[in-house]
Design a protein around this motif. Structure first.
Motif, PDB file in Angstrom:
ATOM      1  N   MET A   1       0.839  -1.192   0.000  1.00 37.45           N
ATOM      2  CA  MET A   1       0.000   0.000   0.000  1.00 37.45           C
ATOM      3  C   MET A   1       0.873   1.239   0.000  1.00 37.45           C
ATOM      4  O   MET A   1       2.020   1.188   0.402  1.00 37.45           O
ATOM      5  N   TYR A   3       1.015   5.276   1.403  1.00 36.78           N
ATOM      6  CA  TYR A   3       0.456   6.205   2.385  1.00 36.78           C
ATOM      7  C   TYR A   3       0.994   7.597   2.126  1.00 36.78           C
ATOM      8  O   TYR A   3       2.181   7.773   1.855  1.00 36.78           O
ATOM      9  N   ASP A  82       1.516  -2.529   5.412  1.00 28.45           N
ATOM     10  CA  ASP A  82       0.307  -2.295   6.195  1.00 28.45           C
ATOM     11  C   ASP A  82       0.502  -1.096   7.114  1.00 28.45           C
ATOM     12  O   ASP A  82       1.602  -0.525   7.185  1.00 28.45           O
ATOM     13  N   LEU A  83      -0.566  -0.732   7.841  1.00 27.77           N
ATOM     14  CA  LEU A  83      -0.528   0.471   8.667  1.00 27.77           C
ATOM     15  C   LEU A  83       0.478   0.355   9.809  1.00 27.77           C
ATOM     16  O   LEU A  83       1.106   1.339  10.188  1.00 27.77           O
ATOM     17  N   ASP A  84       0.644  -0.859  10.371  1.00 26.47           N
ATOM     18  CA  ASP A  84       1.597  -1.005  11.474  1.00 26.47           C
ATOM     19  C   ASP A  84       3.004  -0.599  11.047  1.00 26.47           C
ATOM     20  O   ASP A  84       3.710   0.091  11.782  1.00 26.47           O
ATOM     21  N   VAL A  85       3.397  -1.044   9.848  1.00 24.30           N
ATOM     22  CA  VAL A  85       4.730  -0.701   9.338  1.00 24.30           C
ATOM     23  C   VAL A  85       4.806   0.810   9.103  1.00 24.30           C
ATOM     24  O   VAL A  85       5.786   1.465   9.485  1.00 24.30           O
ATOM     25  N   LEU A  87       3.072   3.207  10.548  1.00 25.22           N
ATOM     26  CA  LEU A  87       3.060   3.964  11.809  1.00 25.22           C
ATOM     27  C   LEU A  87       4.424   3.907  12.482  1.00 25.22           C
ATOM     28  O   LEU A  87       4.910   4.899  13.023  1.00 25.22           O
ATOM     29  N   LYS A  88       5.027   2.728  12.444  1.00 23.79           N
ATOM     30  CA  LYS A  88       6.316   2.569  13.105  1.00 23.79           C
ATOM     31  C   LYS A  88       7.385   3.427  12.424  1.00 23.79           C
ATOM     32  O   LYS A  88       8.141   4.131  13.085  1.00 23.79           O
ATOM     33  N   PRO A 105      -4.002   6.696   3.993  1.00 21.97           N
ATOM     34  CA  PRO A 105      -3.750   5.750   2.891  1.00 21.97           C
ATOM     35  C   PRO A 105      -4.170   6.324   1.542  1.00 21.97           C
ATOM     36  O   PRO A 105      -5.175   7.030   1.456  1.00 21.97           O
TER      37      PRO A 105
END
Lengths: 110, 388
Positions: A1, A3, A82-85, A87-88, A105
């Motif tokens: 994805m 972002y 994904d969002l976790d990656v 955000l980190k 996104p």
């Protein structure tokens, strides 16, 4: 994805030399990890122009489309599974540029 | 099962609807045709087929092809993987990128299996509002790319603490409902929170804070039937009939607290709160020196004004009300809008004989309190002083 990350700011041209160094180092990390798509700083919103090309003649209006206390002072587009990656990574980006960030996104290509 | 399907299809709606359809078919056919030899496997297989049917109906040709590959390419999961799926689902529902009310609603819906109407009535909102909240949360999970994945080891403590915060909020709303329009104790909510905490404890047996949370909930819930009098009034801990406490829950809670003590690992917030509640429920009356010592530890971890207020109350029991009043004075700027601050002050002022000030504090507490049993208790206390 992919972002979009907006850099949130409330003061004009407020970036410092130290921040620029930290951002460069962070961008290197994005490239090395295969997350880099694009990044750039934005000029102050007071110098923006709104375009309405829907009518017969395009209409140009001075100023941002919405007056707000805070605005985007820069942006990243990153690639992340994904969002976790995302955000980190961008928690580090927030530290590097010393600003709050908004992660949003991009819609997937159809 | 929703958890297993959600992981396979990467979509909560498809998983939920597949499961619901499978159960509906079972309800229709099993009474007449008999229960199949392996009902669990039958339900999972049927739910999977229904989910695939749905994807086929709803997908474009390309997406359909991709999904079909994904579905048929997946090997049947070994049994232990179900636990992993359930954990993944909990972490997804309690994801930090979701708003707290969305996390609570989603956890009750997807992990707890409550329906939208039940959750809506638990939080006193319209069904449509709650339905929209859950739909929005699911849409964010899908559109923002929130993964169905166990957090990395280095992120686990923080993510677990996020899950525990959700469970604690559900438990507290059940234990001391915050609205005067609802029953003072909402057994169904606290019971659901305990069920979820038990599940999490089973899945993460070595996580100290999860153990602490379960212990805290059990030791608190054990006193439930003694907490509200037959007149619907809150009964403070010291006045509760200890014979009404649930001895089985207390024994289980004490065992969990002892297990953490024996581990020798420095306790976190929930473990300390569990230990405090273990002291409260030990013997005929609590050892206040021990309670204060535990609060001292807690204040070092979490110096919030509410923790300092509770410590001050414990100091009041150990050293007398004057000592506690001196400590609560310092908290006034931060806690003047919090009913429990004024309730604690009222009790302390009453005990040192400052009747007029105590009355004012009771009035302030009554105006700010939301729980009907608590309001009834505070009102009686205030009115008893008027008669003096």
């Amino acid at each position: 994805m992919q972002y979009l990350i907006n850099v949130i700011d409330s003061r004009s041209n407020s970036g410092t030399a130290e921040e620029a160094v930290a951002i460069d180092a962070f961008n290197e990390k994005l490239r090395a990890g295969g997350h880099w798509v694009f990044a750039g700083g934005l000029a102050d919103p007071t110098v923006s122009t709104v375009i309405d090309g829907r009518g017969e003649e395009p209409i140009f209006t001075d100023g941002p489309f919405v007056e707000a206390k805070e605005w985007a002072a820069g942006l990243w587009v990153i690639e992340a599974p994904d969002l976790d990656v995302a955000l980190k990574l961008m928690a580090e980006g927030s530290k590097a540029c010393n600003r709050r960030l908004e992660v949003r996104p991009l819609l997937p290509e159809r | 099962m929703v958890a297993t399907l959600a992981k396979r299809f990467g979509n909560l709606d498809i998983a939920e609807e597949g499961a619901a359809e499978a159960f509906a078919i079972a309800a229709e056919h099993w009474p007449a045709d008999g229960v199949p030899p392996n009902p669990g496997a039958w339900i999972t297989t049927t739910a999977t087929r229904k989910a695939i049917d749905r994807i086929r109906r709803e997908s474009t040709r390309d997406a359909r092809h991709r999904e079909a590959q994904l579905v048929y390419g997946t090997q049947p999961e070994p049994l232990g993987a179900i636990d992993d799926d359930r954990l993944r689902l909990i972490f997804t529902c309690c994801h930090p990128a979701l708003a707290m009310d969305a996390r609570v609603a989603l956890t009750l819906r997807m992990v707890g299996g409550l329906n939208v109407a039940e959750i809506a009535s638990a939080f006193l909102v319209q069904d449509t509002t709650m339905g929209a909240r859950i739909t929005r949360a699911k849409a964010k999970i899908a559109a923002a790319g929130i993964p169905y994945r166990l957090p990395a080891a280095e992120d686990l403590p923080r993510r677990v603490s996020g899950v525990l915060a959700v469970l604690f909020l559900i438990f507290n709303e059940g234990y001391l409902a915050s609205s005067p329009d609802s029953a003072p104790v909402r057994e169904e909510l606290s019971a659901e929170a305990i069920r979820l905490a038990r599940m999490l404890h089973q899945l993460l047996p070595d996580d100290g804070e999860t153990t602490g949370m379960l212990g805290l909930m059990l030791l608190t819930d054990a006193r439930r039937s003694a907490r509200v009098s037959s007149d619907g009034e809150l009964v403070p801990l010291a006045e509760q009939d200890r014979g009404q406490w649930d001895a089985v829950l207390i024994a289980e809670g004490h065992a969990l607290v002892r297990e953490r003590l024996a581990s020798g690992v420095t306790p976190g917030r929930y473990q300390l709160l569990a230990a405090i509640n273990a002291v409260h429920t030990d013997g005929d009356s609590p050892d206040w020196t021990q309670v204060v010592a535990l609060y001292d530890q807690l204040v070092r971890l979490d110096g919030s004004p509410i923790v300092r207020l509770n410590r001050a109350i414990a100091v009041g029991e150990r050293d007398g009300p004057e000592a506690a009043l001196a400590l609560t004075d310092a908290l006034e700027p931060e806690l003047r809008g919090y009913h429990a601050y004024h309730a604690a002050r009222a009790d302390l002022l009453r005990r040192v004989g400052r009747t007029a000030a105590a009355r004012g504090a009771y009035d302030a507490a009554i105006i700010l309190a939301g729980n009907s049993a608590e309001i009834a208790y505070l009102t009686r206390r205030r009115d008893e002083m008027r008669r003096d």
